[in-house]
Design a protein around this motif. Structure first.
Motif, PDB file in Angstrom:
ATOM      1  N   TYR A 245       0.583  -1.389  -0.050  1.00  0.00           N
ATOM      2  CA  TYR A 245      -0.051   0.002  -0.085  1.00  0.00           C
ATOM      3  C   TYR A 245       0.985   1.372   0.266  1.00  0.00           C
ATOM      4  O   TYR A 245       0.775   2.017  -0.643  1.00  0.00           O
ATOM      5  CB  TYR A 245      -0.900   0.453   1.460  1.00  0.00           C
ATOM      6  CG  TYR A 245      -1.162   1.502   1.559  1.00  0.00           C
ATOM      7  CD1 TYR A 245      -2.404   1.797   0.789  1.00  0.00           C
ATOM      8  CD2 TYR A 245      -1.324   2.010   2.951  1.00  0.00           C
ATOM      9  CE1 TYR A 245      -3.118   3.027   0.495  1.00  0.00           C
ATOM     10  CE2 TYR A 245      -1.548   3.259   2.525  1.00  0.00           C
ATOM     11  CZ  TYR A 245      -2.681   4.143   2.076  1.00  0.00           C
ATOM     12  OH  TYR A 245      -3.694   4.836   2.199  1.00  0.00           O
ATOM     13  N   ARG A 249       0.606   3.819  -2.853  1.00  0.00           N
ATOM     14  CA  ARG A 249       0.138   5.358  -2.503  1.00  0.00           C
ATOM     15  C   ARG A 249       1.410   6.389  -3.466  1.00  0.00           C
ATOM     16  O   ARG A 249       0.781   7.472  -3.483  1.00  0.00           O
ATOM     17  CB  ARG A 249       0.184   5.319  -1.342  1.00  0.00           C
ATOM     18  CG  ARG A 249      -0.271   6.392  -0.345  1.00  0.00           C
ATOM     19  CD  ARG A 249      -1.152   6.167   0.756  1.00  0.00           C
ATOM     20  NE  ARG A 249      -0.078   5.715   1.529  1.00  0.00           N
ATOM     21  CZ  ARG A 249       1.296   7.468   1.837  1.00  0.00           C
ATOM     22  NH1 ARG A 249       0.803   8.398   1.409  1.00  0.00           N
ATOM     23  NH2 ARG A 249       2.191   6.835   2.245  1.00  0.00           N
ATOM     24  N   LYS A 270      -8.424  -0.027   2.557  1.00  0.00           N
ATOM     25  CA  LYS A 270      -7.629   1.325   2.276  1.00  0.00           C
ATOM     26  C   LYS A 270      -6.651   0.536   0.289  1.00  0.00           C
ATOM     27  O   LYS A 270      -5.794   1.502  -0.258  1.00  0.00           O
ATOM     28  CB  LYS A 270      -6.319   1.596   2.565  1.00  0.00           C
ATOM     29  CG  LYS A 270      -5.280   0.674   3.421  1.00  0.00           C
ATOM     30  CD  LYS A 270      -4.364   1.343   4.362  1.00  0.00           C
ATOM     31  CE  LYS A 270      -3.101   0.315   5.205  1.00  0.00           C
ATOM     32  NZ  LYS A 270      -2.705   1.471   6.483  1.00  0.00           N
TER      33      LYS A 270
END
Length: 313
Positions: A245, A249, A270
């Motif tokens: 992640y 990101r 997420k």
């Protein structure tokens, strides 16, 4: 010689496998939606337990399976089975990993193409009425380096497909890589660090073990090219999802495609909401051809072992 014995099937499998078992003389009880408590109460009566990935065969189930001679996994991987407990009781544990070789390799290649050409984003945007042609500058696979983490049956097949697209193939494995295969596709053997530093596409094909859990984490993500893509069709926990992640990101890597997750269905919202991540629901071997082959391969293996046991008794 006809086989004798009782078989419980606790997950959905292709009917061809059930038919083969029954023709051989085995009694098959098909409970594709059975829950763990009911399985625990029934398993004492069976010589063979057949599962896919839903059913978990833990130590308690194995202790209750007092007649069991075989635990058979229709598919790849054995992480839903306590193999050590089974072997300690003299129970054979088998799978049909060979049946998924082509299906999983094709899905991995499809994910690579989707990532390279933003196919899922393009589909979503045009259905929402947005014509974003100018934003969708992709990249070609030809001439790029694909890094295979794990060069077993599926990894080797993906390497052949990649060579057909004129990609360069890099391979890493903790086990010796077949020399004939190296010559066949011109594989570049290397260590894991060099692979992640060099590859444009990285595809994971390793089983989940204590050594491979979170083998792809923050340290290795930091070594990858910012244009690199990762595909995982093996087991979810091979990748540290929180580290992935962060890497996606912050654009440390360009994108990823996951067919498998640490928890399934995935709960890491997420991660799965990121625009540079493609998700599929563990469909690597979900083709008609692969499912039929997996069931028939397992059926034939079960029959052969039962015949051997009958001859020995």
């Amino acid at each position: 010689m006809r086989a004798t014995g009782k078989v419980i099937v606790s997950d959905p499998i292709d009917p061809a496998g059930v038919a083969i078992l029954e023709r051989a003389g085995l009694t098959v009880d098909y409970y594709p939606e059975i829950d763990s408590n009911e399985l625990f109460s029934k398993v004492k009566d069976y010589d063979v337990i057949i599962v896919r990935s839903r059913t978990r065969i833990n130590r308690e189930v194995i202790e209750a399976a007092v007649k069991a001679k075989i635990i058979a996994r229709v598919g790849v991987g054995l992480d839903n089975i306590d193999v050590k407990s089974a072997e300690d009781k003299g129970i054979r544990v088998i799978n049909s990993s060979e049946a998924a070789i082509n299906a999983v390799a094709e899905l991995a290649l499809g994910c690579m193409i989707c990532l390279a050409r933003s196919i899922t984003r393009a589909d979503k945007e045009i259905k929402n009425g947005n014509w974003i042609k100018k934003d969708l500058i992709g990249t070609e696979l030809r001439g790029k380096y694909i890094g295979l983490i794990g060069v077993g049956n599926i990894g080797r097949n993906l390497g052949r497909l990649a060579r057909g697209l004129r990609m360069n193939v890099i391979g890493y494995d903790i086990y010796p890589i077949d020399a004939d295969y190296v010559r066949e596709i011109g594989l570049i053997k290397t260590d894991l660090n060099t692979l992640v530093e060099s590859a444009d596409f990285i595809s994971c094909h390793v089983p989940l073990t204590s050594e491979t859990k979170h083998m792809l984490g923050a340290e290795l993500f930091a070594k990858m090219k910012p244009t690199a893509y990762i595909v995982n069709t093996s087991r979810g926990a091979v990748i540290d999802e929180n580290a992935l992640y962060d890497a996606l990101r912050t654009n440390k890597i360009a994108g990823a495609a996951l067919d498998v997750f640490e928890i399934e269905p995935p709960v890491n919202k997420k991660l799965i909401d990121l625009p540079n991540l493609i998700c599929t629901p563990h469909i690597g071997s979900q083709t008609k051809e692969s499912q039929e082959l997996a069931a028939t391969v397992i059926a034939e293996k079960v029959i052969q072992i039962m015949h051997e046991l009958q001859l020995d008794s």
